[in-house]
Design a protein around this motif. Structure first.
Motif, mmCIF file in Angstrom:
data_model
loop_
_atom_site.group_PDB
_atom_site.id
_atom_site.type_symbol
_atom_site.label_atom_id
_atom_site.label_comp_id
_atom_site.label_asym_id
_atom_site.label_seq_id
_atom_site.Cartn_x
_atom_site.Cartn_y
_atom_site.Cartn_z
ATOM 1 N N ARG A 72 -34.426 -20.322 -5.669
ATOM 2 C CA ARG A 72 -33.335 -19.423 -5.291
ATOM 3 C C ARG A 72 -32.013 -20.180 -5.177
ATOM 4 O O ARG A 72 -30.979 -19.717 -5.664
ATOM 5 C CB ARG A 72 -33.670 -18.757 -3.951
ATOM 6 N N ASP A 73 -32.051 -21.365 -4.580
ATOM 7 C CA ASP A 73 -30.835 -22.177 -4.467
ATOM 8 C C ASP A 73 -30.344 -22.618 -5.848
ATOM 9 O O ASP A 73 -29.133 -22.668 -6.104
ATOM 10 C CB ASP A 73 -31.097 -23.401 -3.596
ATOM 11 N N LYS A 103 -28.625 -19.695 -7.504
ATOM 12 C CA LYS A 103 -27.304 -19.477 -6.914
ATOM 13 C C LYS A 103 -26.305 -20.515 -7.416
ATOM 14 O O LYS A 103 -25.144 -20.195 -7.680
ATOM 15 C CB LYS A 103 -27.399 -19.550 -5.386
#
Length: 278
Positions: free
Chosen positions: A144-145, A148
């Motif tokens: 997820r990081d 992003k």
């Protein structure tokens, strides 16, 4: 005689009337029957309301691609739902267990009380890994990081730091810790070291300070630009950056190789000592 003529005349009139009536009746039937047949034969019917799905290979292909893309990007436990017969399995530490039948992989998963996650479906055979629930959660957060960071690429931040070559070791350690904190945040750090007033100072002292700073961050930082003279040769300046993913992997592989070599040497020395004792 007159009566006979009158009777013949009446009979003739009746015959003509009958003929006219038959002809008229036949004419009416010829006109009306086709119309009735037309109405019966070609009467419009209401079609049955049926819901049908339009056939389109393009739409089907797009739907399949969307589903496949969604399934590929989803990082989760597959459980017993393994579509392939033979798969390549990694354990929870990343060690390669080789190719095995899906039934053996499921049995191993249950014995170790682990989850099975698809890592790479493009290889042959596809690659799966045994992981704990905590590992799966951490990997999801990491992915997820990463997503992003890809969606929101920001400008590279550069921090600047200037000090003298006469700096004390305690102060240098403090500044090195500050530099490491910036590097861990993926900042670039521009360091300028001025020549001290001490005439007896070695010429390469400033370069040694730069190397010492980088050596305090093994596997994290490296030089973006090597030390070079500035301010008319009265100072040296360099820029330090964070390692790339590829460089981090190469450093990790190098460390593993060095550990392996040390273990091999130690095992070799133990064997030699055992031979001597014998």
């Amino acid at each position: 005689m007159a009566a006979v003529l009158k009777r013949l005349l009446l009979q003739t009139i009746r015959t003509e009337n009958n003929c006219i009536g038959r002809c008229f009746d036949k004419h009416i039937r010829q006109k009306t029957v086709p119309v009735q047949l037309f109405l019966v034969a070609y009467a419009p019917r209401l079609p049955y309301l049926m819901h049908t799905k339009s056939f389109s290979t393009v739409e089907d292909t797009q739907d399949e691609r969307k589903k496949k893309k969604k399934s590929d990007t989803t990082f989760s436990n597959v459980g017993r739902k393994i579509g392939e017969r033979i798969i390549r399995v990694l354990d929870e530490k990343g060690n390669d267990l080789g190719n095995m039948h899906r039934a053996d992989a499921i049995r191993l998963m249950e014995e170790r009380d682990l989850r099975l996650v698809r890592r790479n479906s493009s290889t042959e055979p596809p690659e799966y890994q045994l992981m704990t629930g905590t590992q799966i959660h951490q990997e999801r957060l990491r992915l997820r990081d990463t997503e992003k960071a890809k969606l929101k690429p920001g400008p590279t931040v550069t921090k600047e730091l200037t000090f003298s070559s006469n700096i004390k070791q305690h102060d240098l350690d403090t500044k090195s810790k500050q530099i490491q904190q910036w590097i861990e945040k993926k900042y670039q750090v521009q360091i300028t070291i001025k020549k001290g007033k001490n005439v007896d100072e070695p010429e390469n002292k400033m370069e040694e300070i730069f190397n010492q700073i980088v050596q305090t961050m093994p596997g994290i930082a490296t030089f973006l630009s090597r030390p070079q003279p500035v301010k008319g040769g009265k100072a040296l300046m360099c820029v330090i950056r964070h390692l790339t993913k590829k460089e981090e992997k190469a450093y990790g592989d190098l460390q593993e190789t060095q550990k392996r070599d040390i273990l091999n040497k130690e095992n070799g020395n133990d064997k030699e000592s055992n031979v001597l004792h014998q």
